[in-house]
Design an enzyme around this catalytic site. Structure first.
Site, PDB file in Angstrom:
ATOM      1  N   GLY A   1       0.829  -1.126   0.082  1.00  0.00           N
ATOM      2  CA  GLY A   1      -0.113  -0.571  -0.362  1.00  0.00           C
ATOM      3  C   GLY A   1       0.342   1.086   0.334  1.00  0.00           C
ATOM      4  O   GLY A   1       0.625   2.450   0.393  1.00  0.00           O
TER       5      GLY A   1
ATOM      6  N   ARG B   1       0.216   5.426  -2.030  1.00  0.00           N
ATOM      7  CA  ARG B   1      -0.683   6.751  -1.413  1.00  0.00           C
ATOM      8  C   ARG B   1      -0.981   7.022   0.734  1.00  0.00           C
ATOM      9  O   ARG B   1      -0.024   5.334   0.561  1.00  0.00           O
ATOM     10  CB  ARG B   1      -2.068   7.131  -2.106  1.00  0.00           C
ATOM     11  CG  ARG B   1      -2.924   5.579  -2.046  1.00  0.00           C
ATOM     12  CD  ARG B   1      -4.126   6.483  -2.860  1.00  0.00           C
ATOM     13  NE  ARG B   1      -5.135   5.556  -2.715  1.00  0.00           N
ATOM     14  CZ  ARG B   1      -6.198   4.867  -2.186  1.00  0.00           C
ATOM     15  NH1 ARG B   1      -6.484   5.100  -1.061  1.00  0.00           N
ATOM     16  NH2 ARG B   1      -6.558   3.610  -2.288  1.00  0.00           N
TER      17      ARG B   1
ATOM     18  N   ASN C   1       1.764  -2.279   5.648  1.00  0.00           N
ATOM     19  CA  ASN C   1       1.003  -0.908   5.876  1.00  0.00           C
ATOM     20  C   ASN C   1      -0.278  -1.191   5.715  1.00  0.00           C
ATOM     21  O   ASN C   1      -1.602  -0.324   5.421  1.00  0.00           O
ATOM     22  CB  ASN C   1       1.381  -0.075   5.408  1.00  0.00           C
ATOM     23  CG  ASN C   1       0.882   1.457   5.170  1.00  0.00           C
ATOM     24  OD1 ASN C   1       0.328   2.065   5.648  1.00  0.00           O
ATOM     25  ND2 ASN C   1       0.186   1.332   3.512  1.00  0.00           N
TER      26      ASN C   1
ATOM     27  N   SER D   1      -3.643  -0.368  14.985  1.00  0.00           N
ATOM     28  CA  SER D   1      -4.172   1.424  14.685  1.00  0.00           C
ATOM     29  C   SER D   1      -4.990   1.193  16.239  1.00  0.00           C
ATOM     30  O   SER D   1      -4.694   0.312  17.184  1.00  0.00           O
ATOM     31  CB  SER D   1      -6.075   1.165  14.032  1.00  0.00           C
ATOM     32  OG  SER D   1      -6.933   1.878  14.569  1.00  0.00           O
TER      33      SER D   1
ATOM     34  N   TYR E   1     -13.202  -3.855  11.718  1.00  0.00           N
ATOM     35  CA  TYR E   1     -11.547  -3.296  11.598  1.00  0.00           C
ATOM     36  C   TYR E   1     -10.831  -3.754  13.207  1.00  0.00           C
ATOM     37  O   TYR E   1      -9.794  -4.171  13.049  1.00  0.00           O
ATOM     38  CB  TYR E   1     -11.704  -1.719  11.333  1.00  0.00           C
ATOM     39  CG  TYR E   1     -10.431  -1.055  11.284  1.00  0.00           C
ATOM     40  CD1 TYR E   1      -9.402  -0.890  10.216  1.00  0.00           C
ATOM     41  CD2 TYR E   1     -10.047  -0.038  12.049  1.00  0.00           C
ATOM     42  CE1 TYR E   1      -8.362  -0.231   9.741  1.00  0.00           C
ATOM     43  CE2 TYR E   1      -8.654   0.692  12.178  1.00  0.00           C
ATOM     44  CZ  TYR E   1      -8.307   0.935  10.712  1.00  0.00           C
ATOM     45  OH  TYR E   1      -7.104   1.408  10.729  1.00  0.00           O
TER      46      TYR E   1
END
Ligand SMILES: NC(=O)c1ccc[n+]([C@@H]2O[C@H](COP(=O)([O-])OP(=O)(O)OC[C@H]3O[C@@H](n4cnc5c(N)ncnc54)[C@H](OP(=O)(O)O)[C@@H]3O)[C@@H](O)[C@H]2O)c1
Length: 261
Positions: free
Chosen positions: A14, A17, A96, A148, A160
């Site tokens: 990833g 961006r 990532n 996270s 998530y």
């Protein structure tokens, strides 16, 4: 300080961006050969130009972009095989690529859970399995999983939170397993990071009142974090100088998170 990364090879999933692009730039600026992957080939090419300019400044080699889906086992295998064939080593892996799919339990089909776990957990597991033997052959390496704060504590969408918590748990156990091989495995747990064109920017543009409310309630420093602030932490963990940091989960969140662990 010399971070001892010059001439070494990093893979960043990833990296086209958002946070991943800044990580790839930061590692290239230290003189690493950086390979990125993402599904959108045009974005990968654009990112290569950006990373190349950081590599020139740091004396590193041009970046290597691959358009592929990291959840497809055969594509991940081909990527690792191509880098090993052409560069003979892999020193750093940054898992990532990740995404958050909103939805309450009753709204989410089983496939949504499977997709989230494929991207946020199984792809990092697979890549770790693919690169570890090459790291071991070269005397060690560093695997950095991007989790996270919503995986260290409650928050964020259901799928998530569950998949990031599993990634944090996997990281800790893998660090113990790979420590004898001098492969360090760590998680970085970003808080809310503002990225041009990213999720937070879009939500704030749509609803400026939400921005004000969110920042005043959730962000003690009065702002969101930046991708560069996460990239510096990745660079530190990539460096062999961080030789005694393994099995750690490092929040990069401006004290946004509430976990005391
Ligand atoms: N931004 C935040 O506030 C924040 C906070 C905490 C944690 N994080 C974590 O940080 C990581 C990066 O977040 P971000 O905000 O930078 O995300 P982003 O802007 O959406 O970028 C995601 C990157 O991953 C790539 N990607 C997505 N699915 C892929 C797949 N199946 N195969 C290959 N590449 C894929 C995307 O490119 P393509 O779409 O072209 O494939 C893109 O390069 C994620 O793991 C996220 O959970 C972010």
């Amino acid at each position: 300080m010399d971070l001892e990364l010059k001439g070494k090879v990093a893979l960043v999933t990833g990296g086209s961006r958002g946070l991943g692009l800044k990580m790839a730039e930061a590692l290239a600026a230290e003189g690493m050969t950086v390979s990125i992957c993402a599904r959108d080939g045009a974005r990968v090419q654009e990112a290569e130009v950006t990373i190349a300019s950081a590599a020139r400044a740091g004396g590193g080699a041009p970046p290597l972009g691959f358009a592929l889906d990291v959840t497809a086992p055969a594509e991940a295998e081909k990527w690792v095989a191509a880098i090993v064939r052409d560069h003979r080593r892999i020193d750093v892996l940054v898992n990532n690529a990740g995404a958050a799919r909103p939805g309450a339990l009753a709204e989410l089909p089983e496939t949504a859970w499977q997709e989230q776990f494929e991207l946020n957990l199984f792809a990092p597991v697979r890549l770790a399995r693919l690169v570890a033997p090459h790291m071991e052959k070269n005397g060690g390496g560093s695997i950095i999983n991007i989790g996270s704060i919503y995986g260290r504590e409650s928050g964020g969408p259901l799928t998530y939170n569950a998949s990031k918590a599993a990634l944090h748990s996997f990281t800790k156990m893998l660090a113990r397993e790979l420590a004898p091989k001098k492969i360090r495995v760590n998680t970085i747990a970003p808080g809310s990071i503002l990225v041009a064109g990213g999720n937070w920017e879009r939500r704030f543009k749509e609803n400026p009142a939400f921005e004000k409310d969110f920042i005043s309630h959730e962000m003690p420093a009065g702002r969101l974090g930046s991708a560069s602030e996460v990239a510096y932490a990745v660079t530190m963990l990539a460096s062999p100088r961080a030789s005694w940091i393994t099995g750690a989960c490092i929040p990069v969140d401006g004290a946004q998170g509430h976990s005391i662990l």
